[in-house]
Design a protein around this motif. Structure first.
Motif, PDB file in Angstrom:
ATOM      1  N   LEU A 122      30.694  16.020  52.505  1.00 28.44           N
ATOM      2  CA  LEU A 122      30.208  17.150  51.710  1.00 28.44           C
ATOM      3  C   LEU A 122      29.911  16.651  50.307  1.00 28.44           C
ATOM      4  O   LEU A 122      30.781  16.090  49.643  1.00 28.44           O
ATOM      5  CB  LEU A 122      31.258  18.257  51.667  1.00 28.44           C
ATOM      6  N   GLU A 124      28.489  16.781  46.218  1.00 30.77           N
ATOM      7  CA  GLU A 124      28.613  17.623  45.026  1.00 30.77           C
ATOM      8  C   GLU A 124      27.293  17.809  44.297  1.00 30.77           C
ATOM      9  O   GLU A 124      27.109  18.784  43.569  1.00 30.77           O
ATOM     10  CB  GLU A 124      29.642  17.014  44.073  1.00 30.77           C
ATOM     11  N   SER A 147      24.620  22.836  54.683  1.00 33.48           N
ATOM     12  CA  SER A 147      25.886  23.101  55.374  1.00 33.48           C
ATOM     13  C   SER A 147      25.836  24.408  56.153  1.00 33.48           C
ATOM     14  O   SER A 147      26.591  24.593  57.108  1.00 33.48           O
ATOM     15  CB  SER A 147      27.050  23.132  54.383  1.00 33.48           C
ATOM     16  N   SER A 182      25.331  24.256  49.579  1.00 32.04           N
ATOM     17  CA  SER A 182      25.989  22.958  49.657  1.00 32.04           C
ATOM     18  C   SER A 182      25.278  22.124  50.717  1.00 32.04           C
ATOM     19  O   SER A 182      24.659  22.656  51.641  1.00 32.04           O
ATOM     20  CB  SER A 182      27.478  23.097  49.973  1.00 32.04           C
TER      21      SER A 182
END
Length: 398
Positions: A122, A124, A147, A182
């Motif tokens: 994941l 940033e 996501s 994200s």
């Protein structure tokens, strides 16, 4: 009479609405678009914001529903889960729905449950993703993906030696397409793609069939067609089934349909994702009953209503294939030779555009221009026929 709430009423939900009514249930179809094509097939149509939990709870309460289903879509899975929680209905909870629609949470569940899946991080920011690409994916390319989204939206293949500006552009597209803003960067798995169609009932994971996928090449990997049953070896099919079962158990879903997506690389299966719902692209609603004889839609409807589903064949089995029309981008000036589709082996077809429409580049499933579904004695013959028909129908652009 049992009352079923169907969340969304587009073209992919029409078979579910029709089937539920055919089964003798009272169907309330809800969609935010008053022109949604499925609304006219329901016993009652409700125009409402289907992504609003409070609005949909109000509808469920007013309609005194016995079950809720959100087929072939993920946009309102958390809404469906919330309704199940509030009214004690059959199907997945809101917590499980979130886990089954957020690819990062899904990857965490797969890892915890020892279900095979690609390396996934994941990110940033675009800079953070670029650094991961350079430092954590040596010897392999990677994939950027939202996501939360489906239909290949925002997905792009990336590599360590690509231009950074191009990488950042791909990242920004993935971020824009992500419903929770994200983006994941994941190991790229080189190999054929599949989906696995599943009904989960009382904790038992029942695999109905494995679907072969045909996709565009990099960077977007948009699905151009599917066939059932799989043309791959029995050993490969069993490997895919085992991976899908492990993934479903890791997610903790129950009393619902599941649509698992996977790839094979070096004889090993890797789970791309699992949707706790009927699969889109007519895979679950049409191909599965044509190839297995099992009415997956009826099974999913009964699961939603807390009724044990029938998982035995009730109709003849065929080789089944769907292929999508994807003409060259530009202005559509003519559509011709559609008479070739008047073939008894053609089960269903539709062209989504008319002359004068602009045809976009195929960067997601939303960009396709039509489909044809055929049946034959074998999946190989069905593939051959479907691809022949796609070539023979002429959609000219300028």
């Amino acid at each position: 009479m049992k009352r079923l709430l169907v969340i969304a009423a587009g073209i992919l939900q029409v078979p579910v609405i029709k089937k539920a009514r055919e089964m003798g249930y009272y169907v309330i179809a809800a969609d935010g678009d008053p022109e949604a094509c499925g609304l006219k097939y329901a016993d009652k149509a409700v125009v409402v914001n289907i992504t609003s939990e409070e609005d949909m709870l109000r509808v469920a309460r007013e309609e005194k529903v016995d079950g809720v289903i959100h087929p072939c879509s993920e946009v309102s899975m958390n809404v469906m889960g919330r309704i199940n929680d509030e009214f004690g209905l059959s199907g997945i909870s809101r917590e499980t729905a979130i886990r089954a629609t957020n690819k990062h949470l899904m990857r965490e569940a797969f890892e915890k449950g020892n279900a095979p899946s690609p390396k996934s991080i994941l990110t940033e920011s675009a800079e953070d993703a670029w650094n991961h690409l350079q430092n954590d994916f040596e010897g392999t390319d990677a994939i950027l993906k939202p996501s939360r989204n489906s239909g290949s939206r925002g997905i792009a293949k990336v590599c360590r030696d690509m231009d950074k500006a191009d990488f950042i552009k791909a990242y920004e597209i993935a971020l824009e397409e992500s419903r929770d803003k994200s983006v994941l960067i994941e190991q790229f798995i080189e190999g054929p793609e599949f989906s696995i169609e599943i009904i989960v009932w009382n904790g038992n994971v029942n695999v109905l069939t494995v679907t072969d996928k045909k996709t565009t090449e990099a960077p977007h990997f948009v699905e151009l067609g599917h066939n059932q049953p799989s043309c791959h070896s029995a050993e490969e099919v069993e490997t895919l089934k085992a991976a899908a079962i492990a993934g479903v158990k890791a997610l903790g879903v129950n009393n619902c349909a599941c649509h698992a997506e996977a790839k094979l690389q070096g004889g090993k299966a890797y789970l791309m994702e699992i949707g706790a719902r009927l699969g889109g692209d007519f895979i679950s609603t049409e191909l599965t009953h044509l190839s297995t004889g099992i009415d997956m839609v009826a099974a999913a409807v009964n699961c939603a209503l807390g009724i044990e589903p029938c998982l035995e064949p009730t109709e003849e089995k065929h080789g089944a294939c769907i292929r999508y029309f994807c003409p060259e981008p530009g202005k559509l000036v003519s559509i011709s030779n559609t008479e070739v589709l008047n073939d008894p082996r053609v089960y269903l077809w539709e062209i989504y555009h008319k002359e004068g429409d602009m045809i976009p580049e195929v960067t997601s499933s939303l960009c396709r221009s039509g489909h044809v579904i055929v049946t034959e004695e074998t999946p190989q013959k069905a593939i051959e026929l479907a691809e022949k028909l796609i070539e023979e129908v002429k959609m000219k652009t300028v």
